[in-house]
Design a protein around this motif. Structure first.
Motif, PDB file in Angstrom:
ATOM      1  N   LEU A 191      -0.150   7.510 -13.256  1.00 10.58           N
ATOM      2  CA  LEU A 191       1.082   6.814 -13.616  1.00 10.58           C
ATOM      3  C   LEU A 191       2.325   7.661 -13.348  1.00 10.58           C
ATOM      4  O   LEU A 191       3.388   7.132 -13.025  1.00 10.58           O
ATOM      5  CB  LEU A 191       1.025   6.379 -15.080  1.00 10.58           C
ATOM      6  N   SER A 199      11.567  -3.757  -7.751  1.00 13.04           N
ATOM      7  CA  SER A 199      10.370  -4.222  -7.055  1.00 13.04           C
ATOM      8  C   SER A 199       9.366  -4.798  -8.050  1.00 13.04           C
ATOM      9  O   SER A 199       9.201  -4.269  -9.136  1.00 13.04           O
ATOM     10  CB  SER A 199       9.737  -3.047  -6.305  1.00 13.04           C
ATOM     11  N   ILE A 206       2.679   2.794  -4.604  1.00 16.07           N
ATOM     12  CA  ILE A 206       2.844   2.801  -6.068  1.00 16.07           C
ATOM     13  C   ILE A 206       1.656   2.090  -6.705  1.00 16.07           C
ATOM     14  O   ILE A 206       1.065   2.571  -7.670  1.00 16.07           O
ATOM     15  CB  ILE A 206       4.164   2.106  -6.497  1.00 16.07           C
ATOM     16  N   LEU A 207       1.283   0.940  -6.111  1.00 21.47           N
ATOM     17  CA  LEU A 207       0.165   0.179  -6.663  1.00 21.47           C
ATOM     18  C   LEU A 207      -1.122   0.997  -6.639  1.00 21.47           C
ATOM     19  O   LEU A 207      -1.873   1.007  -7.620  1.00 21.47           O
ATOM     20  CB  LEU A 207      -0.022  -1.124  -5.879  1.00 21.47           C
ATOM     21  N   ILE A 256      -0.451  -6.702 -11.374  1.00 24.28           N
ATOM     22  CA  ILE A 256      -0.654  -5.461 -12.115  1.00 24.28           C
ATOM     23  C   ILE A 256      -0.946  -5.727 -13.589  1.00 24.28           C
ATOM     24  O   ILE A 256      -1.864  -5.135 -14.158  1.00 24.28           O
ATOM     25  CB  ILE A 256       0.572  -4.545 -11.966  1.00 24.28           C
ATOM     26  N   ALA A 302       3.163   7.334  -9.733  1.00 23.25           N
ATOM     27  CA  ALA A 302       3.662   5.975  -9.514  1.00 23.25           C
ATOM     28  C   ALA A 302       5.121   5.867  -9.966  1.00 23.25           C
ATOM     29  O   ALA A 302       5.981   5.350  -9.235  1.00 23.25           O
ATOM     30  CB  ALA A 302       2.799   4.968 -10.264  1.00 23.25           C
ATOM     31  N   ALA A 303       5.402   6.405 -11.146  1.00 28.41           N
ATOM     32  CA  ALA A 303       6.758   6.314 -11.684  1.00 28.41           C
ATOM     33  C   ALA A 303       7.736   7.141 -10.851  1.00 28.41           C
ATOM     34  O   ALA A 303       8.888   6.734 -10.639  1.00 28.41           O
ATOM     35  CB  ALA A 303       6.772   6.774 -13.140  1.00 28.41           C
ATOM     36  N   LEU A 344       3.356   0.556 -18.760  1.00 31.33           N
ATOM     37  CA  LEU A 344       3.695   1.790 -19.475  1.00 31.33           C
ATOM     38  C   LEU A 344       4.036   1.520 -20.935  1.00 31.33           C
ATOM     39  O   LEU A 344       3.795   2.353 -21.797  1.00 31.33           O
ATOM     40  CB  LEU A 344       4.881   2.490 -18.795  1.00 31.33           C
ATOM     41  N   ILE A 367       6.306  -4.579  -8.131  1.00 31.45           N
ATOM     42  CA  ILE A 367       5.323  -3.564  -8.489  1.00 31.45           C
ATOM     43  C   ILE A 367       5.866  -2.655  -9.589  1.00 31.45           C
ATOM     44  O   ILE A 367       5.144  -2.285 -10.527  1.00 31.45           O
ATOM     45  CB  ILE A 367       4.965  -2.719  -7.234  1.00 31.45           C
ATOM     46  N   VAL A 368       7.155  -2.320  -9.502  1.00 28.45           N
ATOM     47  CA  VAL A 368       7.770  -1.476 -10.521  1.00 28.45           C
ATOM     48  C   VAL A 368       7.867  -2.243 -11.845  1.00 28.45           C
ATOM     49  O   VAL A 368       7.676  -1.669 -12.922  1.00 28.45           O
ATOM     50  CB  VAL A 368       9.149  -0.960 -10.055  1.00 28.45           C
ATOM     51  N   LEU A 425      12.561   4.887  -5.061  1.00 25.37           N
ATOM     52  CA  LEU A 425      12.981   3.600  -4.484  1.00 25.37           C
ATOM     53  C   LEU A 425      14.313   3.145  -5.085  1.00 25.37           C
ATOM     54  O   LEU A 425      15.197   2.658  -4.375  1.00 25.37           O
ATOM     55  CB  LEU A 425      11.930   2.521  -4.749  1.00 25.37           C
ATOM     56  N   LEU A 436       4.465  -1.972 -13.306  1.00 22.19           N
ATOM     57  CA  LEU A 436       4.277  -0.608 -13.810  1.00 22.19           C
ATOM     58  C   LEU A 436       5.006  -0.405 -15.134  1.00 22.19           C
ATOM     59  O   LEU A 436       4.445   0.126 -16.099  1.00 22.19           O
ATOM     60  CB  LEU A 436       4.790   0.394 -12.764  1.00 22.19           C
ATOM     61  N   ALA A 452       8.513   5.173  -7.797  1.00 21.74           N
ATOM     62  CA  ALA A 452       9.341   4.028  -8.190  1.00 21.74           C
ATOM     63  C   ALA A 452      10.794   4.464  -8.383  1.00 21.74           C
ATOM     64  O   ALA A 452      11.725   3.778  -7.958  1.00 21.74           O
ATOM     65  CB  ALA A 452       8.800   3.403  -9.470  1.00 21.74           C
ATOM     66  N   ILE A 491      -1.107   3.387  -9.395  1.00 18.19           N
ATOM     67  CA  ILE A 491      -1.385   2.742 -10.683  1.00 18.19           C
ATOM     68  C   ILE A 491      -2.883   2.491 -10.825  1.00 18.19           C
ATOM     69  O   ILE A 491      -3.479   2.766 -11.861  1.00 18.19           O
ATOM     70  CB  ILE A 491      -0.626   1.401 -10.814  1.00 18.19           C
ATOM     71  N   SER A 551       5.717   0.282  -1.932  1.00 20.56           N
ATOM     72  CA  SER A 551       5.211  -0.505  -3.065  1.00 20.56           C
ATOM     73  C   SER A 551       3.692  -0.448  -3.157  1.00 20.56           C
ATOM     74  O   SER A 551       3.123  -0.367  -4.250  1.00 20.56           O
ATOM     75  CB  SER A 551       5.614  -1.969  -2.916  1.00 20.56           C
ATOM     76  N   TYR A 608       6.415  -6.420  -1.482  1.00 18.66           N
ATOM     77  CA  TYR A 608       4.987  -6.155  -1.624  1.00 18.66           C
ATOM     78  C   TYR A 608       4.141  -7.363  -1.208  1.00 18.66           C
ATOM     79  O   TYR A 608       3.315  -7.271  -0.301  1.00 18.66           O
ATOM     80  CB  TYR A 608       4.654  -5.746  -3.063  1.00 18.66           C
TER      81      TYR A 608
END
Lengths: 296, 276
Positions: free
Chosen positions: A264, B106, A255-256, B217, A267-268, B116, B108-109, A274, B112, A271, A259, A252, A234
């Motif tokens: 969400l 990642s 996903i951002l 994030i 995004a999940a 959560l 980013i993950v 991936l 996230l 993720a 978010i 990535s 990213y």
């Protein structure tokens, strides 16, 4: 007594999925050595360590999977079917495959030169190889922008084009194959190659029949590391690629933006895809490396 | 025979030039250009940039988050390595595989996943923590968590193989001579793993100072509140004006300098480690 296994050390900096690649090594390490069962103090230590590990890593990652399955299969599928997300996934996986192929050739070549060749300044190259891992990713983007961006002394401008994604992946994954292949190459005696040569083998034959089979597992684990690092990249793209939808936007970044849009579940879901792609590639590369090693 | 040797030398030269050229274009030249760009207007603007309160704040925040993340990772890393290597317990193999997990995810993950769980609004635990007065997301604790997450395995991966290699004979001897567990650790185990530990700490520090995606994030990146050095580079680079661009380059240059110094320090440990 402990006994040493002839296992390849993984690259030591922040290599992604090194766990998966060195699982076998870890398992072998855990077997056959003196270990005692827990005393009261060490039991308490284990409890504290597990609690911290769960709070930091396990519960959050579980939350991603739970969030992804929130709306059931159909919602999961829908979030992945958006054309923009699909384009991002295709770009990410495509460029990661391309970069991994380049790394297999260049990484092996660099490792060979570092081990078998001697010339002034070789020590400097050793440090240069590790720079992409040590450099903060945002700085890596800035660094690439200086040579391949709008004010490039080369007269090219690849910023905001798909080439920039390729370059960024190539930069951040540079050390992986070099660092997995290098120690294995060090163990192969040059005498083996000389013997093959004295028996009349051509350079190509020596490489493909003598060197390559013993390097195959190392190349495969390095390739898996480099692929997984690429699909999760990213930071280096932020300034370099412009994140244009359908053109330079990677998974990535997608996903951002999910978010940031408070989506969400989507995004999940992305993720989790991936993670699945990474797992599949690790398995495929493992199978290939076993085939090559057996061919020898 | 001579012909073969000649073609070998030729191959050698072709490969050498190929490798040096590749590394020059991909790494060396771009890095040198960034250094040049930073000092393009001389030294004065760079020093001015370093005096800006936003820059000072960003580096202070980055340093303190990295410090805490490294402290946590060092204690946790040594503890978990000792447990994994020296003891048997159910689930040990699973734990051994899981400790490498943060490297596979990642950034980013990572961000996230922390949102959560720890977001005050929607997180699993965030709501109750916020009621208890502890805000994690969009606050420094979140930055520390994200940083500790991404750099967690680095100490463990350095220390575990060394613990494996030194075995338990000396420790057992010390224990049988009446040393306490703490004495044994301080006098026998710690000196044996010190180089590996230092190596792991330097790696984790370098990684912690440079973390970007996960921190972006969880922190929100508000200047003078939750903006770390890497986030400052991003923000200033995207703003217009020479001054902003000098600040971006200066911060990037400092971060790169720290990374390269860490690399050189780390590679000077290699002989002591007897590796490669």
């Amino acid at each position: 007594m402990t006994h040493r296994t002839g296992v390849i050390e993984p690259p030591s900096l922040d290599s992604p999925i090194a766990g998966a690649a060195t699982n076998a090594a870890g398992r072998r390490l855990l077997r056959g050595r003196s270990a005692t069962s827990l005393s009261r103090a060490s039991g308490l230590g284990l409890g504290v360590a597990l609690m911290w590990f769960s709070l930091l890593v396990l519960i959050p990652l579980t939350a991603v999977l739970v969030q992804a399955s929130e709306g059931g299969w159909s919602a999961y599928w829908d979030s992945l079917r958006s054309p923009q997300t699909f384009a991002a996934l295709r770009l990410t996986v495509g460029q990661a495959i391309l970069v991994t192929v380049v790394n297999i050739f260049m990484g092996t070549t660099i490792a060979w030169v570092l081990v078998r060749d001697h010339f002034p300044g070789k020590q400097v190259l050793e440090v240069v190889i590790d720079i992409p891992l040590a450099l903060p990713t945002i700085v890596a983007g800035l660094v690439l922008l200086s040579l391949y961006g709008p004010s490039s002394p080369l007269g090219v401008n690849w910023a905001n084009t798909p080439v920039s994604v390729f370059l960024a992946f190539l930069f951040v994954t540079l050390p992986f194959i070099v660092r997995t292949v290098q120690p294995v190459l060090l163990e192969i005696e040059p005498e083996v190659e000389e013997a093959a040569a004295s028996l009349g083998a051509s350079q190509f034959t020596i490489f493909s029949r003598v060197i390559l089979p013993s390097l195959a597992p190392a190349i495969a684990s390095g390739a898996a590391l480099s692929f997984c690092r690429a699909i999760s990249e990213y930071g280096s793209l932020v300034l370099l690629s412009g994140n244009l939808p359908y053109s330079t936007e990677v998974a990535s970044v997608r996903i951002l933006s999910y978010i940031e849009g408070d989506k969400l579940t989507e995004a999940a879901a992305l993720a989790s895809i991936l993670l699945i792609v990474a797992l599949i590639v690790i398995v495929i590369l493992d199978v290939i490396s076993r085939r090559v090693a057996r061919y020898a | 025979m001579r012909e073969a040797a000649g073609s070998q030398t030729a191959t050698r030269w072709v490969l050498r030039v190929l490798v040096v050229g590749y590394l020059f274009l991909l790494v060396i030249w771009p890095v040198v250009l960034v250094a040049q760009e930073t000092f393009a207007h001389g030294l004065a603007p760079v020093i001015d940039a370093l005096r800006q309160p936003e820059v000072i704040f960003a580096f202070q925040l980055t340093l303190s988050a990295a410090f805490w993340a490294v402290v946590i990772n060092t204690i946790f890393g040594v503890g978990i390595s000792l447990l994994l290597v020296r003891y048997t317990f159910p689930g040990r193999r699973t734990l051994n595989a899981l400790v490498d997990l943060p490297l596979a995810v990642s950034p980013i993950v990572v961000g996230l996943s922390l949102v959560l769980v720890y977001s005050g609004r929607t997180g699993w635990l965030g709501g109750s923590l916020e009621q208890a007065g502890l805000q994690i997301i969009y606050a420094p604790p979140g930055i520390i968590l994200a940083t500790a997450f991404v750099s967690m395995p680095l100490v463990i991966r350095e220390v575990m193989p060394v613990l494996q290699e030194i075995g338990t004979e000396q420790e057992q001897a010390a224990r049988s001579l009446g040393a306490s567990a703490l004495q044994t650790f301080a006098r026998i185990t710690l000196p044996a793993i010190r180089w590996a530990l230092l190596y792991g700490v330097v790696l984790s520090l370098a990684r912690s100072l440079g973390e970007f995606g996960a921190v972006k994030i969880v922190s929100g990146g508000v200047a003078m509140r939750t903006q770390t050095a890497t986030l400052l580079v991003e923000e200033r680079y995207q703003q217009f004006g020479v001054e902003n661009s000098i600040i971006a380059y200066t911060a990037a240059f400092i971060l790169a300098l720290i990374a390269v110094v860490a690399l050189v320090v780390v590679s000077s440990f290699q002989p002591q480690k007897g590796r490669r």
